[in-house]
Design an enzyme around this catalytic site. Structure first.
Site, short mmCIF file in Angstrom:
data_model
loop_
_atom_site.label_atom_id
_atom_site.label_comp_id
_atom_site.label_asym_id
_atom_site.label_seq_id
_atom_site.Cartn_x
_atom_site.Cartn_y
_atom_site.Cartn_z
CG ASP A 93 -2.15 0.92 1.18
OD1 ASP A 93 -2.89 1.05 1.83
OD2 ASP A 93 -2.13 1.64 0.08
CG ASP A 147 -5.27 6.53 -1.52
OD1 ASP A 147 -4.14 5.96 -0.98
OD2 ASP A 147 -6.35 5.87 -1.48
N GLY A 218 -11.43 4.07 0.36
CA GLY A 218 -12.28 4.88 1.15
C GLY A 218 -13.55 4.22 1.83
CG ASP A 268 -6.06 -5.30 2.59
OD1 ASP A 268 -6.31 -4.31 1.81
OD2 ASP A 268 -5.72 -4.88 3.87
CB CYS A 306 -10.31 -26.13 10.42
SG CYS A 306 -8.91 -25.08 9.84
CB CYS A 308 -5.43 -25.00 10.08
SG CYS A 308 -5.58 -24.77 11.88
CB CYS A 311 -8.15 -27.53 13.24
SG CYS A 311 -8.60 -25.93 13.67
CG HIS A 337 -8.17 -21.77 12.90
ND1 HIS A 337 -8.52 -22.86 12.47
CD2 HIS A 337 -9.16 -20.58 13.13
CE1 HIS A 337 -10.06 -22.56 12.15
NE2 HIS A 337 -10.37 -21.36 12.71
C1 LIG Z 1 -9.47 -1.30 7.29
N1 LIG Z 1 -10.16 -0.44 6.52
C2 LIG Z 1 -9.33 0.01 5.22
N2 LIG Z 1 -8.10 -0.05 4.92
C3 LIG Z 1 -7.93 0.81 4.11
C4 LIG Z 1 -6.81 0.81 3.47
C5 LIG Z 1 -5.36 0.08 3.66
C6 LIG Z 1 -5.59 -1.30 3.11
N3 LIG Z 1 -4.83 -1.95 3.89
C7 LIG Z 1 -3.50 -1.94 3.51
C8 LIG Z 1 -2.56 -2.43 4.37
C9 LIG Z 1 -1.18 -2.98 3.99
C10 LIG Z 1 -0.15 -3.31 5.03
C11 LIG Z 1 -0.58 -3.44 6.37
C12 LIG Z 1 -1.70 -3.01 6.85
C13 LIG Z 1 -2.83 -2.60 5.62
C14 LIG Z 1 -6.72 2.03 2.32
N4 LIG Z 1 -5.57 2.14 1.67
C15 LIG Z 1 -5.47 3.12 0.49
N5 LIG Z 1 -4.06 3.45 0.25
N6 LIG Z 1 -6.57 3.83 0.43
C16 LIG Z 1 -7.80 3.86 0.91
O1 LIG Z 1 -8.72 4.50 0.66
C17 LIG Z 1 -7.78 2.70 1.85
C18 LIG Z 1 -9.14 2.48 2.70
C19 LIG Z 1 -9.08 1.50 3.69
N7 LIG Z 1 -10.16 1.25 4.63
ZN LIG Z 2 -8.15 -24.45 11.75
#
Ligand SMILES: CNc1nc2c(CCNCc3ccccc3)c3nc(N)[nH]c(=O)c3cc2[nH]1
Ligand SMILES: [Zn+2]
Length: 374
Positions: A93, A147, A218, A268, A306, A308, A311, A337
């Site tokens: 990200d 963004d 978003g 994710d 499961c 895994c 389990c 798990h």
């Molecule tokens: C949980 N809700 C949520 N997450 C959002 C993320 C992060 C996505 N997860 C990436 C990640 C990578 C490594 C470690 C942890 C997280 C967003 N990323 C961007 N760039 N833009 C978003 O609008 C945006 C909106 C989100 N809503």
């Molecule tokens: Zn399991």
């Protein structure tokens, strides 16, 4: 090796797609769930564990790795794949979201975002070009543009101005990273809050810039689930059919099923790993808390359905004991798990789309993980 970025749809079931996305470190079968590895590790697991449970692609984080240990250090040591000994695909990200959810003293300017490190308070600046350079240093297979994730509840005018900034930053990221440069893909991110017409406007602008895939940003920002599902349904049709669609930060099992039903390919969510560490386990009969009293002398497996390691090998009594005793092994077994649950769910989804059985799988899962339950 198939050219990175090649996206091949092999089956459809309604709006759901079964596809594959080629990257420089292997092909990702979609719909896919991507475990989150914020600081170059999926907490408590090693790459061997990840392989064993069927992980295809991991998430890394520009914000965290830039601050510590540093993207230039990682580049000098051969890139993130070598640094963390993961030879499969990695998506990173851009860090914008993390700046607004983690850093202190943030300042949004037309040129980028200024922030103070959550580690030591030092001042930093992320421009579109900077976040592209960091992700190039990390060597991620899929890079995200910088963004602004519009906060839930932002008004129409703020949201409209913000999406224009996100588009300008997306264009600068595209110019800073030529198509397929060093086999690294670049995805655009569509914003527009919870306003369908602004989502359409953002999608029209972002999808005209020539990205290898498109994300919906978003969402999963505290909105009620019905609002999330509604904005996803109204936004996905504006994304080109022939490129991957990534729903950022989503989600719980019911959200993944709803996302697939709307035509999303990649997900994710920190839920799988974070809940593992607070004892909330996802099972074939719903969510279970590992510290529940009934598990105290229960010799049966956590989830008989499961396969895994946790389990197959340990009892509920033992998993409960580890958690209450705050033993490190509790994190590892619970995470093995939970990730297995999410990876198996997306594997079953891929198979269901191939056989035209997605609607019945979704109905089966919605009975266990109701769309209106937290
Ligand atoms: C949980 N809700 C949520 N997450 C959002 C993320 C992060 C996505 N997860 C990436 C990640 C990578 C490594 C470690 C942890 C997280 C967003 N990323 C961007 N760039 N833009 C978003 O609008 C945006 C909106 C989100 N809503
Ligand atoms: Zn399991």
């Amino acid at each position: 090796m198939t050219t990175p970025g090649t996206f091949t749809i092999t089956a459809r079931d309604g709006a759901a797609r079964r596809a594959s996305l080629a990257t420089a470190h292997g092909v990702v079968q979609t719909p896919a769930f991507m475990p989150v590895g914020t600081q170059g590790t999926v907490k408590s697991l090693c790459p061997r564990d990840l392989r064993e449970i069927g992980t295809q692609i991991l998430l890394g984080n520009t914000y965290h790795l830039y601050l510590r240990p540093g993207d230039e250090l990682i580049a000098r040591l051969g890139g993130l794949h070598r640094f963390m000994a993961w030879d499969g695909p990695i998506l990173t990200d851009s860090g914008g979201f993390q700046v607004f959810s983690l850093a202190g003293l943030r300042r949004l300017t037309p040129d980028g975002v200024e922030f103070a490190s959550h580690i030591d308070g030092s001042r930093h600046f992320f421009s579109p070009e900077k976040v592209v350079s960091i992700q190039q240093n990390l060597g991620s297979d899929i890079m995200m543009v910088l963004d602004e994730c519009v906060p839930y509840g932002a008004d129409f005018d703020y949201t409209k101005k913000s999406l224009a900034l996100t588009t300008a930053w997306a264009q600068r990221c595209r110019e800073a990273h030529p198509p397929l440069h060093r086999g690294q893909l670049l995805f655009g991110i569509v914003q527009g809050g919870f306003y369908p017409e602004l989502r359409a406007e953002s999608a029209a602008q972002i999808t005209s810039l020539g990205f290898d895939g498109h994300a919906l940003g978003g969402v999963s920002v505290g909105e009620p689930r019905p609002e999330m599902h509604a904005i996803i349904h109204s936004s996905v049709p504006h994304l080109p059919d022939n490129k991957p669609r990534y729903l950022m930060g989503v989600g719980a099992p019911q959200d993944i099923l709803a996302g697939v039903a709307a035509g999303i390919d990649m997900f994710d969510c920190v839920l799988a790993t974070r809940n593992a560490r607070n004892g909330t386990l996802f099972t074939s009969t719903g969510k279970v808390n590992v510290k529940k009293a009934a598990f105290r002398d229960d010799d049966s497996p956590l989830d008989p359905a499961c396969s895994c390691y946790a389990c197959r090998t340990f009892s509920r009594a033992y998993l409960r004991h580890l958690y209450i005793a705050k033993e490190l092994l509790s994190y590892r077994l619970n995470t093995i798990h939970n990730l297995t649950f999410f990876l198996s769910l997306t594997k079953r989804i891929r198979e269901a789309i191939e056989t035209g059985g997605f609607a019945s799988l979704k109905a089966e899962m919605d009975a266990i993980y109701p769309p209106d339950a937290p």
